[in-house]
Design an enzyme around this catalytic site. Structure first.
Site, PDB file in Angstrom:
ATOM      1  N   CYS A  15       0.761  -1.058  -0.150  1.00  0.00           N
ATOM      2  CA  CYS A  15       0.120  -0.097   0.090  1.00  0.00           C
ATOM      3  C   CYS A  15       0.974   1.008   0.079  1.00  0.00           C
ATOM      4  CB  CYS A  15      -1.140   0.002   1.190  1.00  0.00           C
ATOM      5  SG  CYS A  15      -0.360   0.005   2.854  1.00  0.00           S
ATOM      6  N   CYS A  89      -1.933   1.470  -4.248  1.00  0.00           N
ATOM      7  CA  CYS A  89      -0.582   2.197  -4.542  1.00  0.00           C
ATOM      8  C   CYS A  89      -0.716   2.492  -5.982  1.00  0.00           C
ATOM      9  CB  CYS A  89       0.502   1.361  -3.994  1.00  0.00           C
ATOM     10  SG  CYS A  89       0.915  -0.171  -4.899  1.00  0.00           S
ATOM     11  N   CYS A  93       3.805   0.294  -7.968  1.00  0.00           N
ATOM     12  CA  CYS A  93       4.247  -1.116  -7.774  1.00  0.00           C
ATOM     13  C   CYS A  93       4.918  -1.631  -9.119  1.00  0.00           C
ATOM     14  CB  CYS A  93       3.344  -1.905  -7.259  1.00  0.00           C
ATOM     15  SG  CYS A  93       3.789  -3.739  -7.024  1.00  0.00           S
TER      16      CYS A  93
END
Length: 139
Positions: A15, A89, A93
């Protein structure tokens, strides 16, 4: 996915701050997985500490995460994981071929009191239970 006989499955929870949702998910997977799953968590912009309301909500279910600290997301953590579960997120990522990616849409506990964290915690616990059934069939 790697051969479960040779190695245990590994999961990375990501996150933004690694102070709430990903910490809850990692704690439940460690607790419910009973050592059968390698667990990591990280944040794209980690906070200084885990959200106190999250720590309190987890204490209510008998899981102490007060010693956890938010960790920064690294490429190595993603590469070392079989399953990468993101929680808000966005594009932070890194994506690698051969990994299983899941995006869990969950409310953010940041700035919320423990009463608001409880339903998020309970939803994550239910998702972890389902994830374990998928990772460790016949358990």
């Amino acid at each position: 996915m790697s051969d479960p006989v040779l190695s245990k499955p590994s999961v990375l929870f990501v996150c933004v701050h690694n102070a709430g949702r990903s910490q809850i998910a990692a704690a439940f997977l460690i607790h419910l997985g009973k050592g059968q799953v390698e667990v990591r968590s990280a944040g794209s912009a980690p906070a200084d500490s885990v959200n106190p309301a999250v720590v309190e909500a987890m204490n209510e279910v008998g899981i102490d995460i007060s010693a956890e600290v938010p960790k920064v997301l690294t490429t190595q953590a993603v590469q070392a994981s079989d399953v990468v579960i993101t929680m808000g997120c966005g594009d932070a990522c890194p994506v690698f071929p051969g990994k299983k990616y899941l995006d869990w849409k969950l409310d953010d506990p940041a700035g919320q009191g423990v009463a608001a964290v409880r339903p998020i915690r309970d939803e994550i616990e239910a998702r972890i239970t389902a994830l374990l059934a998928d990772l460790l069939p016949g358990r």
